[in-house]
Write a protein that holds these residues in place. Structure first.
Motif, mmCIF file in Angstrom:
data_model
loop_
_atom_site.group_PDB
_atom_site.id
_atom_site.type_symbol
_atom_site.label_atom_id
_atom_site.label_comp_id
_atom_site.label_asym_id
_atom_site.label_seq_id
_atom_site.Cartn_x
_atom_site.Cartn_y
_atom_site.Cartn_z
ATOM 1 N N GLY A 103 4.157 94.667 -10.801
ATOM 2 C CA GLY A 103 4.656 93.740 -11.514
ATOM 3 C C GLY A 103 4.998 92.610 -10.797
ATOM 4 O O GLY A 103 5.698 92.803 -9.666
ATOM 5 N N SER A 104 5.103 91.452 -11.049
ATOM 6 C CA SER A 104 5.526 90.156 -10.527
ATOM 7 C C SER A 104 6.153 89.055 -11.668
ATOM 8 O O SER A 104 5.615 89.121 -12.745
ATOM 9 N N ALA A 105 6.948 88.408 -11.008
ATOM 10 C CA ALA A 105 7.481 87.249 -11.922
ATOM 11 C C ALA A 105 7.989 86.050 -10.926
ATOM 12 O O ALA A 105 8.885 86.590 -10.027
ATOM 13 N N ASN A 106 7.800 84.999 -11.056
ATOM 14 C CA ASN A 106 7.953 83.801 -10.366
ATOM 15 C C ASN A 106 7.989 82.684 -11.020
ATOM 16 O O ASN A 106 7.501 82.352 -12.013
ATOM 17 N N PHE A 107 8.874 81.832 -10.438
ATOM 18 C CA PHE A 107 8.987 80.501 -10.844
ATOM 19 C C PHE A 107 8.794 79.466 -9.770
ATOM 20 O O PHE A 107 9.449 79.769 -8.765
ATOM 21 N N ALA A 108 8.157 78.448 -9.832
ATOM 22 C CA ALA A 108 8.064 77.345 -9.054
ATOM 23 C C ALA A 108 8.297 76.001 -9.725
ATOM 24 O O ALA A 108 7.718 75.561 -10.743
ATOM 25 N N ARG A 109 9.192 75.042 -9.006
ATOM 26 C CA ARG A 109 9.408 73.575 -9.362
ATOM 27 C C ARG A 109 8.791 72.782 -8.081
ATOM 28 O O ARG A 109 9.197 73.028 -6.889
ATOM 29 N N GLU A 110 7.870 71.958 -8.506
ATOM 30 C CA GLU A 110 7.152 71.081 -7.544
ATOM 31 C C GLU A 110 7.179 69.560 -7.932
ATOM 32 O O GLU A 110 7.034 69.046 -9.039
ATOM 33 N N ARG A 111 7.530 68.818 -7.045
ATOM 34 C CA ARG A 111 7.299 67.298 -6.928
ATOM 35 C C ARG A 111 5.880 66.881 -6.304
ATOM 36 O O ARG A 111 5.636 67.157 -5.252
ATOM 37 N N ILE A 112 5.175 66.319 -7.436
ATOM 38 C CA ILE A 112 3.840 65.811 -6.903
ATOM 39 C C ILE A 112 3.764 64.751 -6.289
ATOM 40 O O ILE A 112 4.381 63.873 -6.840
ATOM 41 N N SER A 113 3.463 64.312 -4.905
ATOM 42 C CA SER A 113 3.094 63.216 -4.148
ATOM 43 C C SER A 113 2.781 62.190 -5.118
ATOM 44 O O SER A 113 1.736 62.383 -5.667
ATOM 45 N N GLU A 114 3.174 60.913 -4.741
ATOM 46 C CA GLU A 114 2.744 59.814 -5.555
ATOM 47 C C GLU A 114 1.407 59.239 -4.889
ATOM 48 O O GLU A 114 0.630 58.481 -5.538
ATOM 49 N N HIS A 115 1.183 59.754 -3.725
ATOM 50 C CA HIS A 115 -0.127 59.641 -3.137
ATOM 51 C C HIS A 115 -1.155 60.540 -3.272
ATOM 52 O O HIS A 115 -2.282 60.444 -2.469
ATOM 53 N N ALA A 116 -0.928 61.603 -4.149
ATOM 54 C CA ALA A 116 -1.777 62.672 -4.218
ATOM 55 C C ALA A 116 -3.141 61.999 -4.868
ATOM 56 O O ALA A 116 -3.174 61.202 -5.668
ATOM 57 N N ASN A 117 -4.269 62.804 -4.772
ATOM 58 C CA ASN A 117 -5.535 62.754 -5.328
ATOM 59 C C ASN A 117 -5.801 63.079 -6.672
ATOM 60 O O ASN A 117 -6.280 63.924 -7.062
ATOM 61 N N LEU A 118 -4.793 62.542 -7.548
ATOM 62 C CA LEU A 118 -4.680 62.510 -8.847
ATOM 63 C C LEU A 118 -4.540 61.523 -9.544
ATOM 64 O O LEU A 118 -4.093 60.414 -9.360
ATOM 65 N N PRO A 119 -4.836 61.785 -10.896
ATOM 66 C CA PRO A 119 -4.536 60.529 -11.801
ATOM 67 C C PRO A 119 -3.039 59.937 -11.820
ATOM 68 O O PRO A 119 -2.106 60.901 -11.458
ATOM 69 N N SER A 120 -2.792 58.690 -11.910
ATOM 70 C CA SER A 120 -1.520 58.162 -11.654
ATOM 71 C C SER A 120 -0.471 58.787 -12.581
ATOM 72 O O SER A 120 0.644 58.810 -12.190
ATOM 73 N N TYR A 121 -0.737 59.358 -13.769
ATOM 74 C CA TYR A 121 0.215 59.879 -14.922
ATOM 75 C C TYR A 121 0.575 61.197 -14.341
ATOM 76 O O TYR A 121 1.611 61.871 -14.777
ATOM 77 N N MET A 122 -0.009 61.749 -13.091
ATOM 78 C CA MET A 122 0.405 63.051 -12.745
ATOM 79 C C MET A 122 0.963 62.883 -11.279
ATOM 80 O O MET A 122 1.325 64.096 -10.897
ATOM 81 N N THR A 123 1.106 61.977 -10.876
ATOM 82 C CA THR A 123 1.731 61.550 -9.591
ATOM 83 C C THR A 123 3.172 61.416 -9.762
ATOM 84 O O THR A 123 3.627 60.595 -10.724
ATOM 85 N N GLY A 124 4.049 61.605 -8.672
ATOM 86 C CA GLY A 124 5.315 61.119 -8.792
ATOM 87 C C GLY A 124 6.249 61.808 -9.779
ATOM 88 O O GLY A 124 7.309 61.293 -9.915
ATOM 89 N N ILE A 125 5.897 63.091 -10.014
ATOM 90 C CA ILE A 125 6.634 63.634 -11.109
ATOM 91 C C ILE A 125 6.960 65.170 -10.723
ATOM 92 O O ILE A 125 6.389 65.753 -9.753
ATOM 93 N N TRP A 126 8.163 65.883 -11.478
ATOM 94 C CA TRP A 126 8.391 67.127 -11.168
ATOM 95 C C TRP A 126 7.465 68.015 -12.326
ATOM 96 O O TRP A 126 7.540 67.608 -13.488
#
Length: 467
Positions: A103-126
């Motif tokens: 069994g496993s359980a984990n939690f991850a909190r990550e801030r996405i880079s503003e320069h990531a190759n993602l749509p703008s609404y998905m960058t710069g957020i936690w």
């Protein structure tokens, strides 16, 4: 015209790889063969020898020493630790196949880079990601590899158990033998000290005769030499007694003061019926049984090494719940499932599998040779000890007859000395011969008792849990 079917082609390729993986090992078969009882002229059928044969020795102090030694000696603790380790190894091998769930359980909190190759609404957020799941794996033992490894491991555990019993038998023999040596040395000291007193009286009489002009100087020198010889024998007996006493303290795992506090005692009256004993009882000897178990275990490791040439099939699965929002973690849409069947094909190992099989084959041949050597040595050891005991029984009978004759002679000479028909020196000389006869029967009896213990040790006995 038949239409091309890519699935069928893929199956054909997989089957070809599977057949290619099942390569034939290029290793010679085992060369060793265990010797049989019939080939050596010994009947290995079990015969009744008590596992606790030493308890038949009628000596309360010896039984006390044996009880303490068998409970406290470090060698038995070592044997027990090896046994527990071998049994744990068997359990470890048994657990390698079948179903495993983690069994496993984990939690991850990550801030996405503003320069990531993602749509703008998905960058710069936690973002948050919570995952709870279980990883399942199942390994199939189609070729019997794990079964062979488990049989080998359990065989090694049985061998360790037999070796623990053999260590117990050895310790009981060692304590018994040293105890008999100690008691014999004590009695020998008493006899030698009595002989020493007689030798001093002989020397005093010779000195008196020399002063009176009734003897020559060479007679006095002879008595002085005899006294010097008996003095040396007394010192050697004291050394023998001390060595046996120290050995008993170490073997019984007690302080020396515990041995020194034991009261004096005679040699125990213990007799074996020799005609009922023989090499037929070797089938119960623990070291022979242990060596045979190691042969069987090595044969199983050869089977396991052969199974390495076949594919390894596993089934892995993952069931998890994953969500960015903790409130939705246990919702129906958060489920995540993954199934990963796998086949490992040993197509090319650069000689590793052949080398491993060759090593296991060599281990088997070594185990067979060790078993054969143990069996041959045991048969010879038992035959030697049996004939030695028979000879000592006859020697003790002769020594007893000699002692009886010397006792009659000593009484006769002493009667003549009392009547004034013989010189006092003749009486002293005959008394010394009587003491020498007593020393002879003491030595022979000690050797016979030790030979009895050694023979029972050599024959072996059925472990207590199998009686």
């Amino acid at each position: 015209m038949r239409k091309y079917n890519p699935q069928r082609t893929l199956l054909a390729v997989a089957a070809s790889l599977l057949l290619a993986a099942c390569a034939t090992p290029h290793v010679a078969a085992p060369a060793g063969q265990p010797l049989t009882a019939e080939a050596l002229g010994a009947n290995m059928a079990p015969q009744p020898v008590a596992a606790d044969w030493w308890q038949r020795i009628p000596d309360a102090q010896l039984q006390q020493l044996l009880s303490h030694a068998l409970a406290e000696h470090p060698s038995l603790a070592q044997a027990d630790a090896r046994l527990r380790s071998a049994r744990a190894g068997s359990e470890l091998v048994a657990s390698s196949d079948g179903l495993h769930i983690n069994g496993s359980a984990n939690f991850a909190r990550e801030r996405i880079s503003e320069h990531a190759n993602l749509p703008s609404y998905m960058t710069g957020i936690w973002t948050n990601l919570t995952t709870v799941g279980a990883d399942l794996s199942y390994r199939f033992d189609f070729w019997g590899k794990t079964r062979a490894q488990l049989a080998a491991s359990r065989g090694q555990a049985r061998a360790a158990a037999l070796e623990a019993d053999d260590a117990r038998q050895w310790l009981a023999w060692a304590v018994s033998s040293q105890y008999l040596e100690w008691r014999s040395a004590q009695q020998s000291q008493q006899l030698l000290q009595a002989d020493q007193q007689l030798a001093r009286r002989q020397l005093a009489q010779a000195e008196q005769k020399l002063k009176s002009g009734l003897s020559a100087g060479d007679e006095l020198a002879q008595y002085r030499a005899q006294l010097a010889e008996i003095d040396e024998r007394v010192q050697r007996a004291a050394m023998r007694e001390a060595q046996a006493r120290h050995a008993l303290a170490a073997l019984s795992a007690q302080p020396q003061s515990a041995i020194d506090s034991l009261g004096a005692a005679e040699l125990p009256s213990w007799q074996l019926a020799l005609p009922t004993l023989g090499t037929g009882q070797l089938g119960l000897r623990a070291d022979i049984l242990a060596a045979r178990e190691r042969v069987e275990a090595s044969a199983q490791t050869v089977k396991a090494a052969k199974a390495d040439f076949y594919p390894d099939i596993r089934l892995n699965a993952l069931a998890a719940l994953s969500s960015n929002e903790l409130s939705e973690l246990f919702s129906y849409g958060a489920r995540s499932l993954r199934l990963l069947p796998a086949i490992t094909l040993p197509i090319f190992s650069n000689g590793e599998l052949d080398a491993r099989l060759d090593a296991r084959t060599a281990d088997y041949d070594y185990a067979v040779a060790s078993y054969n050597q143990t069996l041959l040595a045991a048969i010879r050891d038992t035959a030697d000890r049996s004939s030695n005991l028979q000879a000592l029984q006859q020697a003790e009978t002769a020594a007893a007859a000699n002692l009886a004759a010397r006792s009659d002679a000593a009484r006769s000479v002493q009667g003549r000395v009392t009547a004034g028909l013989a010189a006092p020196t003749q009486g002293l000389a005959e008394q010394r011969r009587l003491l020498q006869a007593r020393q002879s029967i003491l030595d022979t009896r000690t050797q016979r008792l030790q030979a009895q213990a050694a023979l029972l040790r050599a024959l072996g006995s059925l472990p207590a849990d199998k009686e």
